[in-house]
Design an enzyme around this catalytic site. Sequence first.
Site, PDB file in Angstrom:
ATOM      1  N   LYS A 205       0.710  -1.236   0.039  1.00 29.97           N
ATOM      2  CA  LYS A 205       0.053   0.197  -0.044  1.00 29.97           C
ATOM      3  C   LYS A 205       0.791   1.120  -0.103  1.00 29.97           C
ATOM      4  O   LYS A 205       0.808   2.037  -0.920  1.00 29.97           O
ATOM      5  CB  LYS A 205      -0.947   0.001   1.344  1.00 29.97           C
ATOM      6  CG  LYS A 205      -1.800   1.060   1.322  1.00 29.97           C
ATOM      7  CD  LYS A 205      -2.852   1.126   2.542  1.00 29.97           C
ATOM      8  CE  LYS A 205      -3.305   2.339   2.993  1.00 29.97           C
ATOM      9  NZ  LYS A 205      -4.161   2.236   3.870  1.00 29.97           N
TER      10      LYS A 205
ATOM     11  N   GLY B 155      -4.815  -1.826   5.002  1.00 25.48           N
ATOM     12  CA  GLY B 155      -4.136  -2.994   4.468  1.00 25.48           C
ATOM     13  C   GLY B 155      -4.774  -4.268   4.770  1.00 25.48           C
ATOM     14  O   GLY B 155      -4.809  -5.053   3.859  1.00 25.48           O
ATOM     15  N   ARG B 156      -5.221  -4.449   5.956  1.00 28.84           N
ATOM     16  CA  ARG B 156      -5.870  -5.848   6.377  1.00 28.84           C
ATOM     17  C   ARG B 156      -7.348  -5.942   5.860  1.00 28.84           C
ATOM     18  O   ARG B 156      -7.844  -6.868   5.962  1.00 28.84           O
ATOM     19  CB  ARG B 156      -5.885  -5.903   7.800  1.00 28.84           C
ATOM     20  CG  ARG B 156      -6.482  -4.550   8.535  1.00 28.84           C
ATOM     21  CD  ARG B 156      -6.115  -4.812   9.990  1.00 28.84           C
ATOM     22  NE  ARG B 156      -6.603  -3.801  10.745  1.00 28.84           N
ATOM     23  CZ  ARG B 156      -5.914  -2.580  11.019  1.00 28.84           C
ATOM     24  NH1 ARG B 156      -4.722  -2.389  10.513  1.00 28.84           N
ATOM     25  NH2 ARG B 156      -6.467  -1.362  11.620  1.00 28.84           N
TER      26      ARG B 156
ATOM     27  N   GLU C 135      10.395  -4.548   4.665  1.00 22.35           N
ATOM     28  CA  GLU C 135      10.613  -6.020   4.029  1.00 22.35           C
ATOM     29  C   GLU C 135      10.265  -6.177   2.658  1.00 22.35           C
ATOM     30  O   GLU C 135      10.949  -6.922   1.954  1.00 22.35           O
ATOM     31  CB  GLU C 135       9.582  -6.879   5.092  1.00 22.35           C
ATOM     32  CG  GLU C 135       9.905  -6.988   6.485  1.00 22.35           C
ATOM     33  CD  GLU C 135       9.185  -5.796   7.397  1.00 22.35           C
ATOM     34  OE1 GLU C 135       9.200  -4.967   6.872  1.00 22.35           O
ATOM     35  OE2 GLU C 135       8.912  -6.279   8.564  1.00 22.35           O
TER      36      GLU C 135
HETATM   37  O1  F6P Z   1       3.204  -3.399   9.819  1.00 20.79           O
HETATM   38  C1  F6P Z   1       1.771  -3.451   9.784  1.00 20.79           C
HETATM   39  C2  F6P Z   1       1.242  -2.831   8.283  1.00 20.79           C
HETATM   40  O2  F6P Z   1       1.323  -1.485   8.366  1.00 20.79           O
HETATM   41  C3  F6P Z   1      -0.082  -3.399   8.035  1.00 20.79           C
HETATM   42  O3  F6P Z   1      -0.953  -2.704   8.405  1.00 20.79           O
HETATM   43  C4  F6P Z   1       0.046  -3.473   6.385  1.00 20.79           C
HETATM   44  O4  F6P Z   1      -1.008  -4.497   5.911  1.00 20.79           O
HETATM   45  C5  F6P Z   1       1.463  -4.073   6.231  1.00 20.79           C
HETATM   46  O5  F6P Z   1       2.275  -3.269   7.301  1.00 20.79           O
HETATM   47  C6  F6P Z   1       2.142  -3.878   5.109  1.00 20.79           C
HETATM   48  O6  F6P Z   1       2.072  -2.430   4.407  1.00 20.79           O
HETATM   49  P1  F6P Z   1       2.205  -2.109   3.093  1.00 20.79           P
HETATM   50  O7  F6P Z   1       1.320  -2.745   2.237  1.00 20.79           O
HETATM   51  O8  F6P Z   1       2.181  -0.603   3.064  1.00 20.79           O
HETATM   52  O9  F6P Z   1       3.433  -2.402   2.603  1.00 20.79           O
END
Ligand code: F6P
Length: 550
Positions: free
Chosen positions: A211, A273-274, A217
């Site tokens: 997102k 995100g979730r 990571e």
């Molecule tokens: O670390 C938690 C979080 O912010 C979640 O809420 C989210 O789903 C995930 O990291 C991944 O975030 P992104 O889609 O921005 O990489």
Amino acid sequence: MNQDGRTRLNQMPEWTALAKHREELGAVQLRELFAADPGRGAGYTLQVGDLHIDYSKQLVTDETLRLLRELAAATDVFGLRDAMFRGEKINTTEDRAVLHTALRAARDAVVEVDGENVVPGVHAVLDRMAGFAERVRTGAWTGHTGKRIKNVVNIGIGGSDLGPAMAYEVLRSYTDRDLTVRFVSNVDGADLHEATRDLDAAETLFVIASKTFTTIETITNATSARNWLLTELKAGQDAVAKHFVALSTNAEKVGDFGIDTANMFEFWDWVGGRYSYDSAIGLSLMIAIGPDRFREMLDGFRLVDEHFRTAPAESNVPLLLGLLGIWYGNFHDAQSHAVLPYSHYLSKFTAYLQQLDMESNGKYVGRDGQEVDWQTGPVVWGTPGTNGQHAYYQLIHQGTKLIPADFIGFAEPVAEMSAELKAQHDLLMANFFAQTQALAFGKTPDEVRAEGVPEELVAHKTFQGNHPTTTILARELTPSVLGQLVALYEHKVFVQGAVWNIDSFDQWGVELGKVLAKRVEPALTEGADVPGLDASTQALVAKYRELRGR
Ligand code: F6P
């Protein structure tokens, strides 16, 4: 009083009434409740879409349910629900609307955020995704060397991984079996290593799902994946365009990474995100199952959205499930909630729900900025039956903790299996029904004695029962049923957050660890002095460096 002028939850008369009712019920027995009401088994059920919901084995009476609904009315759960569906910025700490429901709205629906109808944009992206997914599935989209794409590797974490990875497992029997689809999330290099070690880079598409497009990571893994691809293909940057697509809200960062924004599928800041796997984040899933199946899944989501939005409190299933959780967490001091699917295909379902529920409702500060003094989100856990029966069910049956559980099962086995394997389904489901029966009704000392068990073992072989469960039963595990199940849990989580007066849509609690990891890394790699590093962590870092010979 709350700082927002609302009466504190645990000072509301509806709360006090529930506490009193709990006392009066005391150690009410499910055996007694069933004996008193022969119609309970069939009567304490609801239907939503394809889901048959049986809550007869819950420690509740009509009065309990009435009092719980009164609490929901007093906390204006439906008012907040309507504000969510209208696109109001109910995620107040991030000043955002919460509109995952718009992701599955009908093409002609109107949902406005800041005066703009967001539905046409949602369908434009879905259409682009469908076009792209079809090109990959038919072989029209080829890699840099002209080879057909046979492998899809989704790189993302949290909401950008758990949803599509879970749904891919659930719908495996609907997937194109000629495609290899893998999900990489962990920054442990082993994850990407195992996912790519046997793949031909020329046939591999990487789907970078993030997102924010800043998650360390994901960006680290995406960078390594790009290096792997270019090394394997002995190609330059121009190869990236045919092998990398991005799913994100952040076009600028996608461009900075080197992915052509023409190959980006967009979503919006009003999708948490979730709550996002039915957005562009579902692209890998759509490639696997095809656009038609994906749309069927969205139809399933929409069906439960409509139910949640319109069904009266008495028959509103997400409301009921949310309130039952409150009954146990707040009035029985239950600490956790087990979700136990009797389907191998749902093996990642509970892990998905962990983020959905625990990242949403794991909060100790209320919407008004004040600390709550009531329990909020439970620990959600569980694995598919029957495996769990041979691992941890002992504790659910005879331990000292109250663990409410949802049992999810299906009447039909998956069509693609052989007749012999399909025949195993009745055994699976016999266990499914037997477990909720044993949990509810147990076995009395007299029943144990009647089996001729020696007196010294009677206590050990007695099952107290009275362990509450909800049974969720559907005919078949289809894409629509998956959508229905996920929407059901999304709205259940919503109901609980609304009652507890917390913002279920932010996640500040994950930030601190991220910031500290960035600070600690140079201490590991360069032995750098990290100001403010506590003595315990300092000693551990020193040990780590010693073990690595640094
Ligand atoms: O670390 C938690 C979080 O912010 C979640 O809420 C989210 O789903 C995930 O990291 C991944 O975030 P992104 O889609 O921005 O990489």
